[in-house]
Design a protein around this motif. Sequence first.
Motif, PDB file in Angstrom:
ATOM      1  N   GLY A 135      37.453  14.447  -4.628  1.00  0.00           N
ATOM      2  CA  GLY A 135      38.465  13.638  -3.948  1.00  0.00           C
ATOM      3  C   GLY A 135      38.246  12.153  -4.199  1.00  0.00           C
ATOM      4  O   GLY A 135      39.190  11.410  -4.470  1.00  0.00           O
ATOM      5  N   HIS A 136      36.982  11.722  -4.127  1.00  0.00           N
ATOM      6  CA  HIS A 136      36.669  10.303  -4.369  1.00  0.00           C
ATOM      7  C   HIS A 136      37.032   9.903  -5.793  1.00  0.00           C
ATOM      8  O   HIS A 136      37.458   8.781  -6.038  1.00  0.00           O
ATOM      9  N   LEU A 137      36.811  10.820  -6.740  1.00  0.00           N
ATOM     10  CA  LEU A 137      37.114  10.510  -8.149  1.00  0.00           C
ATOM     11  C   LEU A 137      38.604  10.674  -8.447  1.00  0.00           C
ATOM     12  O   LEU A 137      39.045  10.471  -9.569  1.00  0.00           O
ATOM     13  N   THR A 164      39.589   8.427  -0.694  1.00  0.00           N
ATOM     14  CA  THR A 164      38.548   8.339   0.324  1.00  0.00           C
ATOM     15  C   THR A 164      38.927   9.211   1.515  1.00  0.00           C
ATOM     16  O   THR A 164      39.927   9.934   1.473  1.00  0.00           O
ATOM     17  N   HIS A 165      38.102   9.159   2.582  1.00  0.00           N
ATOM     18  CA  HIS A 165      38.284  10.080   3.706  1.00  0.00           C
ATOM     19  C   HIS A 165      39.460   9.673   4.581  1.00  0.00           C
ATOM     20  O   HIS A 165      39.711   8.487   4.766  1.00  0.00           O
ATOM     21  N   THR A 166      40.151  10.666   5.155  1.00  0.00           N
ATOM     22  CA  THR A 166      41.195  10.401   6.156  1.00  0.00           C
ATOM     23  C   THR A 166      40.945  11.308   7.354  1.00  0.00           C
ATOM     24  O   THR A 166      40.139  12.232   7.278  1.00  0.00           O
ATOM     25  N   ASP A 224      34.705  19.203   6.519  1.00  0.00           N
ATOM     26  CA  ASP A 224      34.382  18.315   7.645  1.00  0.00           C
ATOM     27  C   ASP A 224      35.466  17.248   7.851  1.00  0.00           C
ATOM     28  O   ASP A 224      35.695  16.805   8.956  1.00  0.00           O
ATOM     29  N   HIS A 225      36.139  16.883   6.755  1.00  0.00           N
ATOM     30  CA  HIS A 225      37.229  15.902   6.853  1.00  0.00           C
ATOM     31  C   HIS A 225      38.073  15.987   5.588  1.00  0.00           C
ATOM     32  O   HIS A 225      37.684  16.643   4.628  1.00  0.00           O
ATOM     33  N   TYR A 226      39.226  15.333   5.592  1.00  0.00           N
ATOM     34  CA  TYR A 226      40.052  15.224   4.388  1.00  0.00           C
ATOM     35  C   TYR A 226      39.443  14.206   3.419  1.00  0.00           C
ATOM     36  O   TYR A 226      38.918  13.178   3.857  1.00  0.00           O
ATOM     37  N   VAL A 273      28.289  21.749   1.599  1.00  0.00           N
ATOM     38  CA  VAL A 273      28.506  21.518   0.167  1.00  0.00           C
ATOM     39  C   VAL A 273      29.355  20.259   0.011  1.00  0.00           C
ATOM     40  O   VAL A 273      30.425  20.146   0.601  1.00  0.00           O
ATOM     41  N   GLU A 274      28.866  19.326  -0.754  1.00  0.00           N
ATOM     42  CA  GLU A 274      29.497  18.008  -0.862  1.00  0.00           C
ATOM     43  C   GLU A 274      30.495  17.900  -2.021  1.00  0.00           C
ATOM     44  O   GLU A 274      31.395  17.057  -1.997  1.00  0.00           O
ATOM     45  N   ALA A 275      30.341  18.751  -3.041  1.00  0.00           N
ATOM     46  CA  ALA A 275      31.056  18.546  -4.315  1.00  0.00           C
ATOM     47  C   ALA A 275      32.583  18.358  -4.205  1.00  0.00           C
ATOM     48  O   ALA A 275      33.125  17.463  -4.862  1.00  0.00           O
ATOM     49  N   PRO A 276      33.315  19.146  -3.389  1.00  0.00           N
ATOM     50  CA  PRO A 276      34.777  18.928  -3.343  1.00  0.00           C
ATOM     51  C   PRO A 276      35.127  17.511  -2.885  1.00  0.00           C
ATOM     52  O   PRO A 276      36.114  16.924  -3.354  1.00  0.00           O
ATOM     53  N   ASP A 277      34.318  16.957  -1.991  1.00  0.00           N
ATOM     54  CA  ASP A 277      34.538  15.591  -1.495  1.00  0.00           C
ATOM     55  C   ASP A 277      34.406  14.583  -2.642  1.00  0.00           C
ATOM     56  O   ASP A 277      35.197  13.641  -2.754  1.00  0.00           O
ATOM     57  N   GLU A 278      33.428  14.808  -3.512  1.00  0.00           N
ATOM     58  CA  GLU A 278      33.233  13.897  -4.648  1.00  0.00           C
ATOM     59  C   GLU A 278      34.442  13.970  -5.589  1.00  0.00           C
ATOM     60  O   GLU A 278      34.851  12.967  -6.172  1.00  0.00           O
TER      61      GLU A 278
END
Length: 406
Positions: free
Chosen positions: A299-301, A353-355, A344-346, A292-297
């Motif tokens: 974070g980006h926003l 962005t990702h850390t 999968d990542h922070y 599921v990608e949504a939480p990552d998005e």
Amino acid sequence: MADYPIPERGNKTALQLASTPNLDFIATRGTCGLVQTIPEGMTAGSDIATLSILGYDPAKYHTGRGPLEALAMRIPLDEAEFAFRCNLITENDGILADFSGGHISTEEARGLIAALNAAIPNTWVDKGWEVTFYAGVSYRNILVLKSRSNDLKFREEKEIGGAPPHDIVGERIEDYLPKEAVLKELMLTSKDVLDTHEINARRLAQHETKANMVWLWSGGKKPMMPSFSELYGVQRGTVISGVDLIKGIGRCVGLDAIDVPGATGYFDTNYKGKAEHALRCLEEDDFVLVHVEAPDEGGHLRDIDLKVNAIEEFDELVVGPVLSGLADNFAATEAGYRVLVMPDHYTPVSVGTHTREPVPFAIYDSLAPQQQKTVGGFDEPSAKKRAGTVLDARSQELMRLFFRLE
Ligand SMILES: [Zn+2]
């Protein structure tokens, strides 16, 4: 899902702020710890992280997102072809204003990709290049490039292309273009085709962001990897994701990758459908990976509420139904079942962005449920407290623990 403590929210992380009874069930009755998914010196992203999680060393098998996503889209790649991720981006006065072209719809993206295929490939044949654009989902598209002469060669092993566009929003495009002249020229040419296209004219009239340029990045050739069943003895398995990259990794290692209607990789994704398909697959499969990608998005926003809400929807609509479905179908069986949950990542909202910090994981085993722990649920500080040594995902430590192959 993973994040730092957020000062304006009482120093809690998004996972702590979200109400997640199902994730907490797994964490409090299972094994919990920390695992390194991004090896030192590598770019934090879902491609590197997912390869690591499944026990494939990205240093050995990562040749870019492009080829993985191409495979997910069933684009055949031969040994001489390079595949690139081809984002539809927003260019504004030389600045990369949006890495997603305003999260352009798949239908509009198809129109723009068709325009590129109509305008560009023929003019490039004389220059010695075969150029083909493939439409994917929303802003995530693919370019396949093949040199027709021997004097133009890319470096063979390494990932090539421009900087990851989500990392350079607001920056000057000029500073981050690829070194390879052919890629640079293709990107700049795309602007001439797209900027004045009727789809963008319509978007502009409706006060939407133009998707007026392509950004070519993370390119490479097809990787050769041992199968998941060779590594872990899993006979059959399926990957469920709205994101082509994750599906491509699945196909590369001999897992099936299915399309769930309405799985978008965004906040509007069909959470329920993912859970239903996961349970249906497990009637035949030994293993299912749901992404599921949504939480990552979120974070980006840099939007705490969107991220917390996405985590709560994931917990309620994916984790909950999967847990109860598994209990109904397999609790009474000899083999039982196991569930692993993890980011999968922070993607911290404070960073956008990702850390690469080690992420929390939790494994529930129906044959060995543990006494409910009174402290903490599924979140970063609790996992840190309970972690022994930090596991190294790419050396298969997490998968071997999950499949009980010690
Ligand atoms: Zn991301």
